[in-house]
Design a protein around this motif. Structure first.
Motif, short mmCIF file in Angstrom:
data_model
loop_
_atom_site.label_atom_id
_atom_site.label_comp_id
_atom_site.label_asym_id
_atom_site.label_seq_id
_atom_site.Cartn_x
_atom_site.Cartn_y
_atom_site.Cartn_z
N PRO A 73 48.68 33.61 52.09
CA PRO A 73 48.52 34.50 50.93
C PRO A 73 47.55 33.89 49.92
CG PRO A 73 50.66 33.42 50.86
CD PRO A 73 50.03 33.05 52.17
N ASN A 74 47.02 34.73 49.08
CA ASN A 74 46.09 34.29 48.04
C ASN A 74 46.88 33.90 46.80
OD1 ASN A 74 43.97 33.83 46.33
ND2 ASN A 74 43.47 35.98 46.05
N ASP A 75 47.48 32.72 46.81
CA ASP A 75 48.27 32.27 45.65
C ASP A 75 47.35 31.87 44.50
OD1 ASP A 75 50.62 32.74 46.99
OD2 ASP A 75 50.80 30.68 47.71
N HIS A 76 46.44 31.00 44.79
CA HIS A 76 45.52 30.51 43.77
C HIS A 76 44.20 30.18 44.45
CE1 HIS A 76 48.94 30.24 41.11
NE2 HIS A 76 49.56 29.51 42.02
N GLY A 77 43.12 30.56 43.83
CA GLY A 77 41.83 30.20 44.38
C GLY A 77 41.15 31.33 45.11
N ALA A 78 39.93 31.07 45.46
CA ALA A 78 39.10 32.08 46.12
C ALA A 78 39.44 32.20 47.60
CB ALA A 78 37.64 31.71 45.96
N THR A 79 39.26 33.40 48.12
CA THR A 79 39.47 33.62 49.56
C THR A 79 38.14 33.81 50.27
OG1 THR A 79 39.66 36.00 49.27
CG2 THR A 79 41.70 34.72 49.17
N PHE A 80 37.04 33.86 49.51
CA PHE A 80 35.70 33.98 50.08
C PHE A 80 35.56 35.20 50.97
CE2 PHE A 80 36.52 29.49 49.25
CZ PHE A 80 35.55 29.24 48.29
N GLY A 81 36.23 36.27 50.60
CA GLY A 81 36.13 37.52 51.35
C GLY A 81 37.05 37.64 52.54
N ALA A 82 37.87 36.62 52.79
CA ALA A 82 38.80 36.68 53.91
C ALA A 82 39.93 37.65 53.58
CB ALA A 82 39.36 35.29 54.21
#
Length: 94
Positions: free
Chosen positions: A57-66
């Motif tokens: 999951p996207n808790d903190h930080g960038a996912t870079f479009g994933a």
């Protein structure tokens, strides 16, 4: 409906297995030519969405479009790998 063994694995492991299969395809593609190269190239292209998936999951930080894939997307990609394996096995034993 029967669950396949990989469906019981955590998403991180499922994604790792799919990316590993894609890496094997890329390495195999580098060493062949002709019709087999076309076939492996098409299979690699079809599986490239796996590279844009993330399992955490996207808790903190960038996912870079994933993006998080759906369970159906995991199942479809795993089925594609199974079929590819069966086809390549058939080609090499024929």
């Amino acid at each position: 409906m029967t669950l396949r063994p990989e469906e019981a694995l955590p998403a991180v492991e499922r994604l790792a297995h799919l990316r590993e299969a894609l890496a094997v395809l890329a390495v195999a593609l580098a060493g062949v030519h002709g019709r087999l190269a076309w076939f492996l190239g098409a299979a690699t292209t079809a599986l490239t969405p796996v590279l844009h998936w993330r399992a955490l999951p996207n808790d903190h930080g960038a996912t870079f479009g994933a993006v998080l894939p759906t369970p159906e997307q995991y199942t479809d990609a795993e089925e594609a790998i199974r079929r590819l394996h069966e086809t390549l096995t058939h080609i090499t034993t024929a």
